[in-house]
Design an enzyme around this catalytic site. Sequence first.
Site, PDB file in Angstrom:
ATOM      1  N   HIS A 174      31.762  39.313  49.585  1.00 30.77           N
ATOM      2  CA  HIS A 174      31.470  38.168  50.379  1.00 30.77           C
ATOM      3  C   HIS A 174      31.169  36.951  49.717  1.00 30.77           C
ATOM      4  CE1 HIS A 174      31.455  36.174  54.390  1.00 30.77           C
ATOM      5  NE2 HIS A 174      30.572  36.810  54.989  1.00 30.77           N
TER       6      HIS A 174
ATOM      7  N   ASP B 244      35.881  35.843  52.603  1.00 26.73           N
ATOM      8  CA  ASP B 244      34.900  35.553  53.902  1.00 26.73           C
ATOM      9  C   ASP B 244      35.777  36.656  54.996  1.00 26.73           C
ATOM     10  OD1 ASP B 244      33.707  33.397  53.197  1.00 26.73           O
ATOM     11  OD2 ASP B 244      35.126  32.045  53.993  1.00 26.73           O
TER      12      ASP B 244
END
Length: 547
Positions: free
Chosen positions: A517, A521
């Site tokens: 992450h 995204d």
Amino acid sequence: MSESVNLPALGESVTEGTVTRWLKNVGDHVEVDEPLLEVSTDKVDTEIPSPIAGVIEAILVAEDATVEVGTALVTIGDGSGGGQPADAPAAEAPAPEAPAAEAPAAAEAPAAEAPAPEAPAAEAPAAEAPAPEQPAAPAEQPTAEAPAPEQHAEAAPGAEVPSTDAPAPAEEAPTAPTPPAPAAAVDPAPATAPATEAAPQPDAPVAEALAPAEEAPAVEAPAAGQATPVSEAPAAPAAPAVADSSNAGYVTPLVRKLAHEKGIDLSSLTGSGVGGRIRKQDVLTAGTPSDTETVEAPASAAPAAVETSPLRGTSVPMSRLRKVIAERAVISMQTSAQLTSVVEVDVTLVANFRTKVKDDFLAKTGQKLSFLPFFALAAAEALKAYPIVNATIDGDTIVYPAQENISIAVDTERGLLTPVIRDASSLDLAGLAAQIADLAARTRDNKLKPDELAGGTFTLTNTGSRGALFDTPIVFLPQSAILGTGIVTKKPVVITNDGLDSIAIRSTVYLALSYDHRIVDGADAARFLVAVKNRLEGGDFTGNLGI
């Protein structure tokens, strides 16, 4: 008034349908939107609801019949027409007929005697209404009732007295339940003719009163005790028995033809339609069960072949490879921010295509065509469109590689290894299958070169090969994502054709993407997964076969 219910439009491209089962019978009362029948087309199986409330007067299309859209299927009225009103007098007629069997002369003798008692003969219909009360009949004319049985007993064998011909059939019906009964039903008509000539006015009502009584046994024979074994009794249970058997194994002509063309045994299929009926889609996906069983075989066979491991109760040092894997896993989890997104993919078309070409593929390449090359190809194409999933982190820099080098997770006795397929997006299914088979074999035989385990930009792990539905795999640095593929299974799924929903048996798989992450995204992961999903569900791999 009566109104016809027609076969409605079932989609833009659907022009006809096959009546598979009637849910209602003539005489049944239905409400608005209550299902009347089931109809099958080449795209959907559905129920046709009633647009109006009323009584079913006539069914116009038989089961198994194929009709065009707009064809009248059934007539529904308010109950004042069709077969419903005929049942009403028939229901009343057997009431006097039952006592007539016990005392046939009591009710009919006054009507058949001399003109002197014509007035009571005209009142005979009124006497027939309370006829179920047996004392009422003898109370009116006890003298006439006593000789009547004797006259009937004498006249029945002789059949010479015309006035006693009408009562004679009444006694012949119980004594001869088979041929004489219809013969007696025919004889009274000419027998009453001379009676009407002698006394037109009184005989007319008598004939009218007898007519429904004679018709009643033909309609209501099952209700009366006399004619039950002759006709209606076997017919009543026979109808539902046929309906049940036809529903259990019903197959539309279209489905039967398709199965014949594909060489598929319909008895071996489990239907996904209403009541377990086999549909077109079931035949199209019939080749997948063997594939699924092949994939599931190790998992299903494991419980039957479980053995106690010799390692139980022992302690062994970690191998060097296990230490490396453990260290990398911990460092990866501590360094990166990982999470997982999952999608479910309908791979029915892929399964059908694979079944169609796998024999030819094996003959020409020497490799078995599994699902993994399809997943690898779809992933490689999606990586080209969404390179962030293929990227790596170098300090504060995001590096986008020029190639899609896919690492393939291989389970070995020494531990998990990930040999690399170089430039995977440039390969077709045959090239990917060959690379996967070669790398996996040499990995298990410990014959890999060191550089074949390095340089991967994305990892593909097939945990479904051991029966897992899906997992949340760990991303190994410096990569930013790993795709886990679960087991391909068959399950009921809601599908939509031309705006109509139906349930079908489909081959499905879960794809789980774990990603870092820090640079990827959730939206990036979702776009990548949807691209892979759309590619697989499209099922168009003819140009990528490579043979």
